[in-house]
Write an enzyme that holds these catalytic residues in place. Structure first.
Site, short mmCIF file in Angstrom:
data_model
loop_
_atom_site.label_atom_id
_atom_site.label_comp_id
_atom_site.label_asym_id
_atom_site.label_seq_id
_atom_site.Cartn_x
_atom_site.Cartn_y
_atom_site.Cartn_z
CD GLN A 123 3.69 8.14 0.74
OE1 GLN A 123 4.78 9.12 0.60
NE2 GLN A 123 3.57 6.96 -0.40
CB SER A 150 -2.42 4.32 0.56
OG SER A 150 -1.39 3.59 -0.38
CG LEU A 151 2.01 4.36 4.83
CD1 LEU A 151 2.68 3.07 4.61
CD2 LEU A 151 2.10 5.57 4.48
NE ARG A 204 3.26 0.33 -0.51
CZ ARG A 204 2.38 1.18 -0.73
NH1 ARG A 204 2.69 2.62 0.29
NH2 ARG A 204 1.11 1.58 -0.98
CG HIS A 234 -2.00 3.26 -4.91
ND1 HIS A 234 -1.98 1.70 -4.32
CD2 HIS A 234 -1.79 3.29 -4.13
CE1 HIS A 234 -1.31 1.95 -3.07
NE2 HIS A 234 -1.63 3.51 -2.42
CD GLN A 270 -1.33 -1.00 -1.06
OE1 GLN A 270 -0.07 -0.84 -0.29
NE2 GLN A 270 -2.30 -0.97 0.51
#
Length: 313
Positions: free
Chosen positions: A10, A90-91, A115, A200, A249
């Protein structure tokens, strides 16, 4: 020479991203149609026309970046450039798993939309925050965050992006207190980020639990090539390990520096950032200047990358 494909998270989104690839490659148009069908609304219209404030909503941002990144990956494959190892920030780990054949694109795009929704719902808007800390040792950042958390209010180091750049996240007041303490401890800069949730951090545990149920409902395959997981920086190919890492994660730190070192140890010398922006290219320069970085987000960057690969073959 081994090649790593790395996929952005992101923050890389922008209205109009990959439009020229969409207009020039049938494989991209087909992918966007698949995304629209999977989601039940026109993600294509949102990506190309906005408005920006809608694209910035995390439940829209996540499928949008995954679709744009996968589009770039499909174009590279059509042009004969494929990875030996993949990872995503991440994503971006979901984009990496699509590239490695572990997740179908349709399942991935639906999952990351949920998510985003789960992450936003885990902490009420305004009650969580994040900040980028520049120019301070990671151990000092972790120690100061632990001290502030002990006083009440969670704050943690959550993204270890590159030497000198670490992101913290947690309850808004605790993040603000940590920013002041980290400045006093010698941070060159400590900047609050405009994000909708403390991604996170342990505050995302409710989202992780809900995400686990979604991942139980889809098919995760063994990966065809190694995928380096954010949570432990280990190469994974087994479906069970991949699923476990995805659940963890959501509420665990992104160990990006370690992920990069794992790919280097595997033998990757060229890293291609596949998708919008050049954020990971910037991290690479600070992690190890010997890394050769390319990026693919539009026709000009694609042509430059293809020329590089033609030159080294």
């Amino acid at each position: 020479m081994k090649t790593a494909f790395v996929f952005p998270g992101q923050g890389a989104q922008k209205v109009g991203m990959v439009k020229d690839l969409y207009e020039n490659y049938a494989v991209v148009k087909e992918l966007f149609e698949e995304a629209d069908d999977a989601l039940g609304f026109s993600l294509t219209k949102l990506i190309f026309e906005g408005p920006d404030e809608d694209l910035m909503q995390t439940s829209n941002t996540q499928p949008a970046i995954l679709t744009a990144s996968t589009a770039c990956c499909r174009v590279l494959a059509q042009e004969g450039v494929t990875p030996d190892i993949v990872a995503g920030h991440s994503l971006g780990e979901y984009s990496a798993l699509v590239a490695a054949g572990s997740l179908s694109f349709a399942d991935a795009v639906r999952t990351v939309r949920l998510r985003g929704q789960f992450m936003q719902e885990a902490v009420p808007l305004g009650e969580g925050g994040m900040a980028a800390i520049l120019g301070l040792d990671d151990e000092k950042i972790k120690a100061i965050c632990a001290d502030i958390s002990a006083q009440g209010g969670v704050v943690q180091a959550v993204n270890f992006n590159c030497p000198g750049q670490t992101v913290i996240a947690g309850a808004s007041k605790a993040v603000e207190a940590a920013v002041e303490a980290l400045k006093a401890a010698g941070a060159k800069r400590a900047v609050l980020l405009h994000v909708s949730a403390p991604f996170h951090s342990s505050l995302m545990e409710p989202a992780a639990k809900r995400l686990a149920e979604v991942l139980d409902s889809i098919t995760i395959h063994d990966a065809a090539i190694p995928v380096v997981a954010n949570v432990n920086a280990k190469m994974e190919t087994a479906a069970a390990e991949i699923k476990e890492a995805l659940v963890k994660q959501a509420a665990s730190p992104v160990l990006w520096i370690d992920c990069t070192h794992t790919m280097q140890a595997f033998g990757a010398e060229t890293f291609v950032e596949v998708g919008p922006g050049k954020t990971i290219c910037g991290f690479n320069r600070k992690i190890d200047r010997k890394i050769h970085s390319e990026n693919v987000e539009d026709i000009p960057s694609l042509q430059k990358t293809l020329e590089f690969f033609q030159g080294v073959r």
